[in-house]
Design a protein around this motif. Structure first.
Motif, mmCIF file in Angstrom:
data_model
loop_
_atom_site.group_PDB
_atom_site.id
_atom_site.type_symbol
_atom_site.label_atom_id
_atom_site.label_comp_id
_atom_site.label_asym_id
_atom_site.label_seq_id
_atom_site.Cartn_x
_atom_site.Cartn_y
_atom_site.Cartn_z
ATOM 1 N N GLU A 29 0.860 -1.198 0.000
ATOM 2 C CA GLU A 29 0.000 0.000 0.000
ATOM 3 C C GLU A 29 0.889 1.237 0.000
ATOM 4 O O GLU A 29 1.913 1.287 0.685
ATOM 5 C CB GLU A 29 -0.896 0.011 1.250
ATOM 6 C CG GLU A 29 -1.861 1.190 1.290
ATOM 7 C CD GLU A 29 -2.575 1.369 2.633
ATOM 8 O OE1 GLU A 29 -3.215 2.415 2.819
ATOM 9 O OE2 GLU A 29 -2.483 0.476 3.499
ATOM 10 N N ILE A 30 0.492 2.236 -0.793
ATOM 11 C CA ILE A 30 1.201 3.533 -0.823
ATOM 12 C C ILE A 30 0.142 4.626 -0.742
ATOM 13 O O ILE A 30 -0.838 4.602 -1.474
ATOM 14 C CB ILE A 30 2.015 3.698 -2.130
ATOM 15 C CG1 ILE A 30 3.117 2.633 -2.220
ATOM 16 C CG2 ILE A 30 2.621 5.099 -2.204
ATOM 17 C CD1 ILE A 30 3.803 2.570 -3.573
ATOM 18 N N ARG A 31 0.355 5.558 0.191
ATOM 19 C CA ARG A 31 -0.654 6.604 0.401
ATOM 20 C C ARG A 31 0.052 7.951 0.558
ATOM 21 O O ARG A 31 1.037 8.054 1.293
ATOM 22 C CB ARG A 31 -1.424 6.259 1.680
ATOM 23 C CG ARG A 31 -2.792 6.869 1.781
ATOM 24 C CD ARG A 31 -3.598 6.268 2.933
ATOM 25 N NE ARG A 31 -3.042 6.525 4.248
ATOM 26 C CZ ARG A 31 -2.807 5.586 5.160
ATOM 27 N NH1 ARG A 31 -3.047 4.324 4.912
ATOM 28 N NH2 ARG A 31 -2.312 5.910 6.344
ATOM 29 N N SER A 32 -0.454 8.966 -0.103
ATOM 30 C CA SER A 32 0.138 10.309 -0.006
ATOM 31 C C SER A 32 -0.204 10.969 1.316
ATOM 32 O O SER A 32 -1.325 10.833 1.800
ATOM 33 C CB SER A 32 -0.427 11.185 -1.122
ATOM 34 O OG SER A 32 0.578 11.399 -2.070
ATOM 35 N N LEU A 33 0.750 11.699 1.890
ATOM 36 C CA LEU A 33 0.518 12.454 3.124
ATOM 37 C C LEU A 33 0.725 13.937 2.827
ATOM 38 O O LEU A 33 1.475 14.288 1.927
ATOM 39 C CB LEU A 33 1.504 11.995 4.212
ATOM 40 C CG LEU A 33 1.413 10.515 4.609
ATOM 41 C CD1 LEU A 33 2.587 10.138 5.484
ATOM 42 C CD2 LEU A 33 0.099 10.218 5.317
ATOM 43 N N PRO A 34 0.079 14.836 3.619
ATOM 44 C CA PRO A 34 0.232 16.271 3.336
ATOM 45 C C PRO A 34 1.667 16.748 3.553
ATOM 46 O O PRO A 34 2.371 16.221 4.412
ATOM 47 C CB PRO A 34 -0.721 16.936 4.336
ATOM 48 C CG PRO A 34 -1.003 15.917 5.379
ATOM 49 C CD PRO A 34 -0.821 14.576 4.744
ATOM 50 N N SER A 35 2.082 17.706 2.767
ATOM 51 C CA SER A 35 3.427 18.271 2.935
ATOM 52 C C SER A 35 3.496 19.637 2.278
ATOM 53 O O SER A 35 2.827 19.880 1.277
ATOM 54 C CB SER A 35 4.465 17.355 2.305
ATOM 55 O OG SER A 35 5.726 17.985 2.310
ATOM 56 N N TYR A 36 4.315 20.515 2.855
ATOM 57 C CA TYR A 36 4.449 21.894 2.366
ATOM 58 C C TYR A 36 5.262 21.926 1.066
ATOM 59 O O TYR A 36 4.819 22.432 0.060
ATOM 60 C CB TYR A 36 5.125 22.737 3.447
ATOM 61 C CG TYR A 36 4.964 24.231 3.279
ATOM 62 C CD1 TYR A 36 3.818 24.873 3.731
ATOM 63 C CD2 TYR A 36 5.965 24.994 2.698
ATOM 64 C CE1 TYR A 36 3.666 26.249 3.588
ATOM 65 C CE2 TYR A 36 5.825 26.373 2.564
ATOM 66 C CZ TYR A 36 4.675 26.994 3.005
ATOM 67 O OH TYR A 36 4.536 28.347 2.870
ATOM 68 N N ASP A 37 6.462 21.331 1.079
ATOM 69 C CA ASP A 37 7.261 21.381 -0.152
ATOM 70 C C ASP A 37 8.080 20.119 -0.432
ATOM 71 O O ASP A 37 8.912 20.105 -1.333
ATOM 72 C CB ASP A 37 8.178 22.617 -0.165
ATOM 73 C CG ASP A 37 8.954 22.782 1.123
ATOM 74 O OD1 ASP A 37 9.031 21.818 1.897
ATOM 75 O OD2 ASP A 37 9.496 23.878 1.354
ATOM 76 N N ASP A 38 7.849 19.043 0.329
ATOM 77 C CA ASP A 38 8.469 17.753 0.028
ATOM 78 C C ASP A 38 7.355 16.776 -0.374
ATOM 79 O O ASP A 38 6.198 17.150 -0.450
ATOM 80 C CB ASP A 38 9.221 17.212 1.254
ATOM 81 C CG ASP A 38 10.313 18.161 1.726
ATOM 82 O OD1 ASP A 38 10.964 18.782 0.864
ATOM 83 O OD2 ASP A 38 10.506 18.295 2.950
ATOM 84 N N GLN A 39 7.718 15.521 -0.623
ATOM 85 C CA GLN A 39 6.698 14.494 -0.874
ATOM 86 C C GLN A 39 6.807 13.455 0.233
ATOM 87 O O GLN A 39 7.864 12.842 0.410
ATOM 88 C CB GLN A 39 6.895 13.847 -2.252
ATOM 89 C CG GLN A 39 5.747 12.916 -2.649
ATOM 90 C CD GLN A 39 5.911 12.327 -4.049
ATOM 91 O OE1 GLN A 39 6.945 12.488 -4.699
ATOM 92 N NE2 GLN A 39 4.894 11.626 -4.522
ATOM 93 N N ASN A 40 5.735 13.290 0.997
ATOM 94 C CA ASN A 40 5.704 12.316 2.091
ATOM 95 C C ASN A 40 4.703 11.220 1.740
ATOM 96 O O ASN A 40 3.575 11.516 1.358
ATOM 97 C CB ASN A 40 5.261 12.977 3.403
ATOM 98 C CG ASN A 40 6.246 14.042 3.864
ATOM 99 O OD1 ASN A 40 7.429 13.975 3.561
ATOM 100 N ND2 ASN A 40 5.751 15.041 4.566
ATOM 101 N N LEU A 41 5.132 9.969 1.903
ATOM 102 C CA LEU A 41 4.259 8.850 1.545
ATOM 103 C C LEU A 41 4.245 7.803 2.650
ATOM 104 O O LEU A 41 5.298 7.457 3.193
ATOM 105 C CB LEU A 41 4.751 8.199 0.246
ATOM 106 C CG LEU A 41 4.769 9.117 -0.974
ATOM 107 C CD1 LEU A 41 5.999 8.851 -1.822
ATOM 108 C CD2 LEU A 41 3.520 8.950 -1.809
ATOM 109 N N TYR A 42 3.051 7.329 2.972
ATOM 110 C CA TYR A 42 2.920 6.174 3.865
ATOM 111 C C TYR A 42 3.081 4.931 2.989
ATOM 112 O O TYR A 42 2.434 4.805 1.946
ATOM 113 C CB TYR A 42 1.539 6.167 4.530
ATOM 114 C CG TYR A 42 1.189 4.845 5.187
ATOM 115 C CD1 TYR A 42 1.607 4.564 6.488
ATOM 116 C CD2 TYR A 42 0.458 3.882 4.492
ATOM 117 C CE1 TYR A 42 1.296 3.348 7.078
ATOM 118 C CE2 TYR A 42 0.143 2.659 5.078
ATOM 119 C CZ TYR A 42 0.567 2.400 6.369
ATOM 120 O OH TYR A 42 0.270 1.191 6.953
ATOM 121 N N VAL A 43 3.970 4.026 3.410
ATOM 122 C CA VAL A 43 4.177 2.791 2.644
ATOM 123 C C VAL A 43 4.066 1.592 3.577
ATOM 124 O O VAL A 43 4.769 1.530 4.599
ATOM 125 C CB VAL A 43 5.574 2.779 1.958
ATOM 126 C CG1 VAL A 43 5.746 1.518 1.122
ATOM 127 C CG2 VAL A 43 5.772 4.016 1.084
#
Length: 356
Positions: A29-43
């Protein structure tokens, strides 16, 4: 951030490829998380592990020493019993890896780290009881105390003189003030900057120095239910704003962001301050400047969010989260005035002390 320094936008297949190649893990599973200027993902991986994949924007990715310090600080806090994420080594034993990839802005280099997953929900989603606010203040103070004892050969990179989000750099907001032209808040912001110059800067030599997390906000603090129907802090996230500053800055930042989540914002300061002072009592100069520093952080949040939206209209919803409610609170704090606000905060601290 210009297109040249764009926020990473790795596709699902690119994330799967990185997880397999760098960490020998197959995502389930891969899910996007909020972020100001990077990319954060739950994996989540097929073997049941849970992780956060953090991909830094291309501009910040250039500053390897700074990212190294941030990664080290997380492990120091973790070793000292604070609920901080830690970076996990990749297949070649390194905690960070610079990856060159095209995710829509041409080939760019992005720093990639896999962080431990901390369970919990953001503090923004639960009732901010006086006790939880007290614990928030206490945690922020303990965190800065531990960071201040940290030793590392690259500590000097935290002297981020031009860092726009540092509370040492409030006057630099003047360069962007035209973004508020015609807005009634323009006068409030100008007035706060003037107060900062006349009442904070002359007293700064009496502030105690430390290393700040710099962004102890309502989306960077995780909580879990405790045994007494309340919540306890279960995670401290996002060390991207770490900088050399002062203890009082961390406190002002924590108060400001907790106010944005509370139905009666003015009551927040006393509980957070009581928790903070249970670890680190303020000196006279720090106490005297707290009100203006809290207002200054509201001004930073407001002006810099407006600037970011002008640059990145597609990210407006996330960028304006703190700013929207902050506008009302800033105006309210300003109209109440220093004396009235301090009275509310300091009386509340006294009440907490009586209970303990």
């Amino acid at each position: 951030m210009s297109a040249k320094h764009a926020k990473p936008n790795f596709s699902h297949p690119q994330v799967v490829g990185i997880m397999k190649r760098l960490f020998r893990l197959t995502p389930s599973e891969i899910r996007s998380l909020p972020s100001y200027d990077d990319q954060n993902l739950y994996v989540a991986s097929i073997d049941g592990g849970e992780y956060i994949l953090k991909i830094m924007n291309s501009e910040d990715s250039k500053n390897t020493s700074l990212i190294e310090i941030q990664t080290y600080a997380m492990s120091v806090l973790h070793q000292n019993g604070l609920p901080s994420q830690t970076a996990l080594p990749n297949a070649s034993g390194k905690l960070m890896s610079l990856e060159e990839i095209d995710c829509g802005n041409g080939c760019q280099k992005y720093m990639v780290r896999l962080l431990s997953y901390l369970p919990g929900t953001t503090i923004s989603k639960v009732p901010l009881t006086p006790q939880l606010l007290y614990e928030t203040g206490k945690m922020a103070a303990r965190m800065d105390q531990i960071l201040q004892e940290m030793e590392h050969p690259h500590l000097s990179v935290l002297q981020r003189e031009k860092f726009i989000w540092s509370l040492s750099n409030v006057p630099s907001l003047e360069a962007y003030i035209n973004i508020l032209e015609g807005d009634p808040l323009e006068e409030v912001v100008k007035s706060v900057i003037h107060q900062y110059k006349t009442s904070v800067i002359p007293k700064r030599s009496n502030f105690r120095r430390c290393i700040n997390h710099g962004d102890f906000n309502d989306l960077n603090v995780l909580v879990q239910p405790d045994e007494s129907d309340g919540h306890r802090i279960s995670g401290i996230l996002d060390f991207g704003d770490m900088n050399s500053g002062y203890y009082i800055h961390e406190l002002a930042i924590a108060i400001m962001y907790m106010m944005t989540e509370h139905p009666k914002p003015i009551e927040v300061g006393g509980s957070v301050l009581a928790g903070w002072e249970s670890v680190l009592p303020l000196n006279e100069a720090e106490r005297d400047c707290l009100y203006v520093l809290v207002l200054s952080r509201f001004c930073q949040s407001l002006v810099l969010a407006r600037r970011a939206v002008a640059l990145h209209p597609e990210n407006a919803e996330y960028l304006m989260i703190s700013s929207r409610r902050g506008i009302r609170i800033l105006r309210n704090l300003w109209e109440l005035g220093k004396e009235q606000v301090e009275k509310t905060w300091f009386q509340s601290v006294a009440q907490f002390s009586d209970k303990l």
